[in-house]
Design a protein around this motif. Structure first.
Motif, PDB file in Angstrom:
ATOM      1  N   ILE A 258      50.423  42.757  44.775  1.00  0.00           N
ATOM      2  CA  ILE A 258      49.625  42.347  43.615  1.00  0.00           C
ATOM      3  C   ILE A 258      49.665  43.425  42.534  1.00  0.00           C
ATOM      4  N   PRO A 259      50.468  43.253  41.480  1.00  0.00           N
ATOM      5  CA  PRO A 259      50.378  44.179  40.338  1.00  0.00           C
ATOM      6  C   PRO A 259      49.014  44.015  39.667  1.00  0.00           C
ATOM      7  N   VAL A 260      48.406  45.118  39.245  1.00  0.00           N
ATOM      8  CA  VAL A 260      47.056  45.031  38.672  1.00  0.00           C
ATOM      9  C   VAL A 260      46.930  45.617  37.274  1.00  0.00           C
ATOM     10  N   ALA A 261      47.858  46.489  36.853  1.00  0.00           N
ATOM     11  CA  ALA A 261      47.717  47.140  35.556  1.00  0.00           C
ATOM     12  C   ALA A 261      49.010  47.870  35.199  1.00  0.00           C
ATOM     13  N   ILE A 262      49.039  48.406  33.987  1.00  0.00           N
ATOM     14  CA  ILE A 262      50.166  49.217  33.534  1.00  0.00           C
ATOM     15  C   ILE A 262      49.675  50.640  33.299  1.00  0.00           C
ATOM     16  N   ASP A 263      50.515  51.607  33.641  1.00  0.00           N
ATOM     17  CA  ASP A 263      50.191  53.021  33.472  1.00  0.00           C
ATOM     18  C   ASP A 263      51.353  53.714  32.765  1.00  0.00           C
ATOM     19  N   GLY A 264      51.056  54.840  32.154  1.00  0.00           N
ATOM     20  CA  GLY A 264      52.096  55.704  31.613  1.00  0.00           C
ATOM     21  C   GLY A 264      51.931  57.089  32.195  1.00  0.00           C
ATOM     22  N   VAL A 265      52.917  57.556  32.957  1.00  0.00           N
ATOM     23  CA  VAL A 265      52.838  58.909  33.496  1.00  0.00           C
ATOM     24  C   VAL A 265      52.834  59.879  32.315  1.00  0.00           C
ATOM     25  N   THR A 266      51.816  60.727  32.265  1.00  0.00           N
ATOM     26  CA  THR A 266      51.588  61.567  31.095  1.00  0.00           C
ATOM     27  C   THR A 266      51.904  63.028  31.407  1.00  0.00           C
TER      28      THR A 266
ATOM     29  N   GLN B 252      47.407  37.947  29.769  1.00  0.00           N
ATOM     30  CA  GLN B 252      46.831  36.935  30.654  1.00  0.00           C
ATOM     31  C   GLN B 252      47.880  36.125  31.419  1.00  0.00           C
ATOM     32  N   PRO B 253      49.024  35.721  30.808  1.00  0.00           N
ATOM     33  CA  PRO B 253      50.015  34.963  31.585  1.00  0.00           C
ATOM     34  C   PRO B 253      50.514  35.697  32.826  1.00  0.00           C
ATOM     35  N   VAL B 254      50.548  37.037  32.757  1.00  0.00           N
ATOM     36  CA  VAL B 254      50.977  37.812  33.930  1.00  0.00           C
ATOM     37  C   VAL B 254      49.933  37.711  35.036  1.00  0.00           C
ATOM     38  N   TYR B 255      48.661  37.823  34.682  1.00  0.00           N
ATOM     39  CA  TYR B 255      47.610  37.684  35.694  1.00  0.00           C
ATOM     40  C   TYR B 255      47.599  36.272  36.285  1.00  0.00           C
ATOM     41  N   ASP B 256      47.931  35.280  35.475  1.00  0.00           N
ATOM     42  CA  ASP B 256      48.005  33.907  35.999  1.00  0.00           C
ATOM     43  C   ASP B 256      49.090  33.796  37.072  1.00  0.00           C
ATOM     44  N   LEU B 257      50.229  34.428  36.826  1.00  0.00           N
ATOM     45  CA  LEU B 257      51.316  34.412  37.805  1.00  0.00           C
ATOM     46  C   LEU B 257      50.935  35.180  39.073  1.00  0.00           C
ATOM     47  N   ILE B 258      50.259  36.313  38.887  1.00  0.00           N
ATOM     48  CA  ILE B 258      49.842  37.127  40.037  1.00  0.00           C
ATOM     49  C   ILE B 258      48.840  36.369  40.895  1.00  0.00           C
ATOM     50  N   LEU B 259      47.869  35.728  40.249  1.00  0.00           N
ATOM     51  CA  LEU B 259      46.865  34.969  40.988  1.00  0.00           C
ATOM     52  C   LEU B 259      47.501  33.798  41.731  1.00  0.00           C
ATOM     53  N   ALA B 260      48.479  33.166  41.114  1.00  0.00           N
ATOM     54  CA  ALA B 260      49.169  32.045  41.769  1.00  0.00           C
ATOM     55  C   ALA B 260      49.872  32.517  43.040  1.00  0.00           C
ATOM     56  N   ARG B 261      50.502  33.695  42.982  1.00  0.00           N
ATOM     57  CA  ARG B 261      51.153  34.246  44.179  1.00  0.00           C
ATOM     58  C   ARG B 261      50.132  34.500  45.275  1.00  0.00           C
ATOM     59  N   PHE B 262      48.983  35.030  44.881  1.00  0.00           N
ATOM     60  CA  PHE B 262      47.945  35.302  45.874  1.00  0.00           C
ATOM     61  C   PHE B 262      47.421  34.008  46.489  1.00  0.00           C
ATOM     62  N   GLU B 263      47.107  33.031  45.640  1.00  0.00           N
ATOM     63  CA  GLU B 263      46.564  31.763  46.144  1.00  0.00           C
ATOM     64  C   GLU B 263      47.571  31.036  47.028  1.00  0.00           C
ATOM     65  N   ASN B 264      48.851  31.218  46.757  1.00  0.00           N
ATOM     66  CA  ASN B 264      49.902  30.575  47.558  1.00  0.00           C
ATOM     67  C   ASN B 264      50.220  31.382  48.823  1.00  0.00           C
ATOM     68  N   GLY B 265      49.622  32.564  48.943  1.00  0.00           N
ATOM     69  CA  GLY B 265      49.884  33.388  50.128  1.00  0.00           C
ATOM     70  C   GLY B 265      51.294  33.909  50.205  1.00  0.00           C
ATOM     71  N   ALA B 266      51.920  34.145  49.035  1.00  0.00           N
ATOM     72  CA  ALA B 266      53.314  34.606  49.004  1.00  0.00           C
ATOM     73  C   ALA B 266      53.401  36.047  49.507  1.00  0.00           C
ATOM     74  N   THR B 267      54.153  36.253  50.571  1.00  0.00           N
ATOM     75  CA  THR B 267      54.227  37.577  51.187  1.00  0.00           C
ATOM     76  C   THR B 267      55.505  38.314  50.803  1.00  0.00           C
TER      77      THR B 267
END
Length: 314
Positions: free
Chosen positions: A88-96, A277-292
């Protein structure tokens, strides 16, 4: 789930792993705990991305924080233990890249210079600023960075030196980013690197060095990290949840809350960059589908590439 319904949930959730992802998970855990009237207890540890995956694959925790995708060796470790997981990707970071506030010379640095400074060939050899760039002071650098169990260490070394873990060893290493901040801020010649949120939270104590990835000097900012122009040091952050635990009501709702608008707001609040938001929609769909399994294959996609990878995996 309506806010009032959270009160029906109860149970424990053990999380460990990345110090970079820790502030996000801690914030989500605190707010989620309030919604459940304290009936769901989320414990969040910090043993580094590698340390988290070891505990995760050994069955000691149900959620692993990770500042990089799971490695092939860790995929095998989980497979050998019969552990299936949802990525589950949750955010974007920049190594500083951080320097002391009194550093007046290092305004911008190239990837090649970062390799000259941090690469394995630099150990016991490149000790002074003047060895990194002509014209910089003939003073010895005081170097601080994440330890070898850190996903930030893996990502930085892979990006800068071309191989994960390829680094000089003669620096002060810590899985605690606050100790890195203390070290760099404590002396004029302090220098290091860490996740963007820790820099932004301590910008009054530190200086962010701009990075030239080949297209000119770019500072780490919310906009530059989100747009992928802070390249090549922008990266996605992850949590991994055990498949056998993901359908447990209190754990499932915790993950949904993590990906909700409220969770996204907490990502921004602690200094990281939410996905569109479209990225979170895709991530949530993977979770709800139980994609491993992993769809990132150990690679760190930049910016909009996360959406492309997820869309192609549906």
């Amino acid at each position: 789930m309506e806010t009032g319904d959270y009160a029906s949930l109860s149970g424990d959730i053990d999380v460990d792993g990345s110090s970079t992802v820790f502030p996000i998970t801690e914030a989500v855990a605190e707010e989620f705990g309030k919604l459940t009237n304290g009936q769901v207890r989320v414990t969040v540890g910090v043993s580094g991305t590698g340390g988290g995956f070891k505990k995760f694959c050994n069955g000691e925790i149900v959620v692993s924080d990770a500042s990089r995708p799971i490695k092939a060796s860790e995929v095998q470790l989980c497979s050998d233990a019969g552990v299936e997981y949802i990525e589950i990707p949750v955010a974007i970071d920049g190594v500083t890249v951080i320097a002391n506030k009194d550093n007046t010379w290092a305004q911008c640095i190239t990837i090649k210079e970062l390799d000259r400074m941090w690469g394995p060939d630099a150990e016991d050899t490149v000790m002074k600023w003047s060895q990194v760039r002509d014209g910089w002071p003939d003073d010895e650098m005081e170097m601080y960075a994440p330890g070898v169990d850190s996903g930030t260490f893996d990502y930085f070394t892979d990006t800068v030196s071309g191989e994960s873990g390829a680094s000089r060893g003669d620096f002060t290493a810590s899985e605690d980013d606050n100790l890195i901040i203390q070290g760099v801020s404590g002396g004029k010649n302090g220098v290091g690197y860490l996740g963007y949120a820790y820099y932004s939270e301590n910008a009054d104590k530190l200086k962010a060095v701009e990075v030239d990835g080949g297209s000119g000097c770019v500072p780490p900012t919310d906009a530059n990290i989100n747009q992928g122009t802070y390249s090549p040091l922008s990266r996605p952050l992850f949590i991994y949840v055990r498949k056998d635990a993901a359908s447990t009501p209190h754990i499932a709702e915790f993950i949904r809350y993590f990906l909700s608008n409220e969770g996204q707001a907490l990502v921004a609040e602690v200094g990281y960059i939410p996905f569109p938001q479209p990225v979170y929609d895709l991530i949530l769909a993977r979770f709800e589908n139980g994609a491993t399994g992993t769809v990132f294959g150990g690679e760190n996609p930049m910016g909009g590439a996360v959406e492309e990878v997820l869309a192609n995996s549906q």
